[in-house]
Design an enzyme around this catalytic site. Structure first.
Site, PDB file in Angstrom:
ATOM      1  N   VAL A  59       0.874  -1.171   0.000  1.00 23.98           N
ATOM      2  CA  VAL A  59       0.000   0.000   0.000  1.00 23.98           C
ATOM      3  C   VAL A  59       0.910   1.219   0.000  1.00 23.98           C
ATOM      4  O   VAL A  59       2.062   1.140   0.426  1.00 23.98           O
ATOM      5  CB  VAL A  59      -0.977   0.017   1.201  1.00 23.98           C
ATOM      6  CG1 VAL A  59      -2.024  -1.073   1.060  1.00 23.98           C
ATOM      7  CG2 VAL A  59      -0.261  -0.095   2.520  1.00 23.98           C
ATOM      8  N   SER A  60       0.395   2.328  -0.486  1.00 25.04           N
ATOM      9  CA  SER A  60       1.241   3.507  -0.686  1.00 25.04           C
ATOM     10  C   SER A  60       1.615   4.254   0.580  1.00 25.04           C
ATOM     11  O   SER A  60       2.605   4.957   0.607  1.00 25.04           O
ATOM     12  CB  SER A  60       0.559   4.476  -1.655  1.00 25.04           C
ATOM     13  OG  SER A  60       0.390   3.837  -2.901  1.00 25.04           O
ATOM     14  N   SER A  61       0.793   4.121   1.622  1.00 28.94           N
ATOM     15  CA  SER A  61       1.095   4.873   2.841  1.00 28.94           C
ATOM     16  C   SER A  61       0.634   4.093   4.065  1.00 28.94           C
ATOM     17  O   SER A  61      -0.162   3.164   3.963  1.00 28.94           O
ATOM     18  CB  SER A  61       0.425   6.247   2.802  1.00 28.94           C
ATOM     19  OG  SER A  61      -0.971   6.099   2.767  1.00 28.94           O
ATOM     20  N   GLN A  74      -3.164   3.569   4.720  1.00 28.33           N
ATOM     21  CA  GLN A  74      -3.992   2.776   3.807  1.00 28.33           C
ATOM     22  C   GLN A  74      -4.147   1.359   4.332  1.00 28.33           C
ATOM     23  O   GLN A  74      -3.274   0.848   5.027  1.00 28.33           O
ATOM     24  CB  GLN A  74      -3.388   2.754   2.408  1.00 28.33           C
ATOM     25  CG  GLN A  74      -3.545   4.077   1.681  1.00 28.33           C
ATOM     26  CD  GLN A  74      -3.040   3.989   0.257  1.00 28.33           C
ATOM     27  OE1 GLN A  74      -2.052   3.322  -0.022  1.00 28.33           O
ATOM     28  NE2 GLN A  74      -3.720   4.680  -0.639  1.00 28.33           N
TER      29      GLN A  74
END
Length: 179
Positions: A11-13, A16
């Site tokens: 996941v990007s961050s 998330q």
């Protein structure tokens, strides 16, 4: 030699949720101990858990990801990693939401390999384009917010009236910075 099944989640961050990806890997019977996860951008493959997982992979193992954009968002690097995994390390790759990207099914069949490579190139292109679109929308949103007067960053603090006197005392070593 016993083959292992591995799963990769990204996941990007940190805020998330990775739950749907992990659930999909569990349903595919990827052992919990072999699920690796990074919570960072897909702009490149310089991710600690991804690199750790790749070091463990050996010929005949299977790597499972939910979708190709979870592996990365850089067109050239996705293709490079795919070739490294499937050709150099001789690992099978399964992309759950794209059955055409299941190297176990090609069996060395030239047409199957061609179709998988073609689909991979298209999806890698889409992943990178989406990343670029996200960045563009983000920049446009920031510019629009600035035009509306939105201030970014920490709010500026007022300098206390006694600051100059305290600074002078600190310079003279009469008080510590903590005081």
């Amino acid at each position: 030699m016993k083959t292992e099944m591995y799963g990769y989640v990204r996941v990007s961050s940190k805020d998330q949720c990775e739950a749907r990806q992990v659930l999909a890997l569990r349903e595919f019977k990827v052992p919990e101990r072999n699920i690796y996860m990074d919570k960072m951008s897909g702009k490149d493959f310089n991710r600690p858990q991804y690199r750790r997982m790749v070091r463990k992979l050996k010929a005949g193992d299977v790597l499972v990801v939910k979708s190709i954009d979870r592996s990365g968002r850089n067109y050239e690097e996705i293709l490079e990693q795919w070739r490294m995994l499937t050709k150099k390390k001789e690992v099978d790759v399964v992309v759950l939401d794209m059955p055409l990207l299941d190297t176990r099914m090609s069996g060395g069949n030239l047409t199957g390999v061609f179709v998988a490579d073609l689909v991979l190139q298209i999806l890698s292109y889409v992943a990178q384009t989406e990343r670029e679109n996200i960045r563009q929308r983000q920049m446009e949103g920031i510019a629009a917010a600035k035009q509306r007067g939105v201030k970014f960053g920490r709010p500026k603090k007022q300098v206390p009236e006694e600051f100059a006197r305290l600074r002078e005392k600190w310079m003279q070593k009469e008080v510590s910075s903590r005081e």
